[in-house]
Design a protein around this motif. Structure first.
Motif, PDB file in Angstrom:
ATOM      1  N   PHE A 132       0.835  -1.199   0.000  1.00 20.83           N
ATOM      2  CA  PHE A 132       0.000   0.000   0.000  1.00 20.83           C
ATOM      3  C   PHE A 132       0.875   1.256   0.000  1.00 20.83           C
ATOM      4  N   VAL A 133       1.906   1.265   0.843  1.00 20.20           N
ATOM      5  CA  VAL A 133       2.829   2.406   0.894  1.00 20.20           C
ATOM      6  C   VAL A 133       3.535   2.559  -0.450  1.00 20.20           C
TER       7      VAL A 133
ATOM      8  N   ALA B 184       7.398   7.044  -2.245  1.00 22.16           N
ATOM      9  CA  ALA B 184       6.637   5.895  -1.742  1.00 22.16           C
ATOM     10  C   ALA B 184       7.451   4.598  -1.783  1.00 22.16           C
ATOM     11  N   GLN B 185       8.195   4.382  -2.862  1.00 21.64           N
ATOM     12  CA  GLN B 185       8.972   3.136  -2.955  1.00 21.64           C
ATOM     13  C   GLN B 185      10.093   3.108  -1.922  1.00 21.64           C
ATOM     14  N   GLU B 186      10.762   4.226  -1.717  1.00 17.96           N
ATOM     15  CA  GLU B 186      11.803   4.290  -0.683  1.00 17.96           C
ATOM     16  C   GLU B 186      11.206   4.022   0.693  1.00 17.96           C
ATOM     17  N   ALA B 187      10.039   4.573   0.947  1.00 15.55           N
ATOM     18  CA  ALA B 187       9.360   4.358   2.226  1.00 15.55           C
ATOM     19  C   ALA B 187       9.025   2.883   2.409  1.00 15.55           C
ATOM     20  N   ALA B 188       8.481   2.264   1.374  1.00 11.88           N
ATOM     21  CA  ALA B 188       8.130   0.842   1.449  1.00 11.88           C
ATOM     22  C   ALA B 188       9.377  -0.014   1.679  1.00 11.88           C
TER      23      ALA B 188
ATOM     24  N   ALA C 173      -9.611  -0.670   6.175  1.00 11.83           N
ATOM     25  CA  ALA C 173     -10.279  -0.886   4.884  1.00 11.83           C
ATOM     26  C   ALA C 173      -9.955  -2.276   4.337  1.00 11.83           C
ATOM     27  N   TYR C 174      -8.706  -2.696   4.481  1.00  5.36           N
ATOM     28  CA  TYR C 174      -8.293  -4.035   4.024  1.00  5.36           C
ATOM     29  C   TYR C 174      -9.058  -5.114   4.780  1.00  5.36           C
TER      30      TYR C 174
END
Length: 132
Positions: A38-39, A55-59, A116-117
């Motif tokens: 999701f991130v 976002a990809q770095e955070a994930a 939500a998931y």
């Protein structure tokens, strides 16, 4: 004879307990994997210790924390509270900058996504008893 029957029952009970715990781990791991995905796909900006990350770095960072410190994240809720909400070094909260510029705490954002998931998966499992 009586001893063999008791040993069989004990073995069955142990196997049943192991199967239940394995199922719970799988569910929790799926929820954590969902949150990391999701991130990654959010397009949001992740602010960690004053530095902005895509976002990809955070994930990637959250996945690394989960790999290294997964013992503190037995559930998705633990993952959010113990690994994905604040720096383990500075204790500063992580924040998320959404596309509209709104900045919110990552804890609130991730709990909303998890809720939500879970709602979606509860609805699907009640519609289809064979659904995971």
């Amino acid at each position: 004879m009586r001893c063999k029957i008791n040993a069989r029952w004990i073995s069955l009970i142990v196997l049943f307990a192991l199967a239940l715990s394995a199922h719970a781990d799988t569910k929790d791991e799926r929820e954590v994997a969902y949150l990391i995905d999701f991130v990654a796909n959010s397009g949001a900006v992740f602010v960690r210790n004053g530095s902005k990350h895509n976002a990809q770095e955070a994930a990637d960072h959250l996945a690394m924390k989960y790999r290294r410190a997964g013992r503190y994240a037995k559930t998705a809720d633990d993952f959010i509270d113990n690994l994905a909400s604040r720096s383990s070094i500075t204790r500063k909260p992580y924040t998320i900058i959404l596309a509209d510029g709104t900045e919110i705490l990552s804890r609130d954002w991730l709990y909303s996504a998890l809720e939500a998931y879970r709602e979606q998966h509860t609805r699907h499992s009640s519609e289809d008893p064979a659904a995971p």
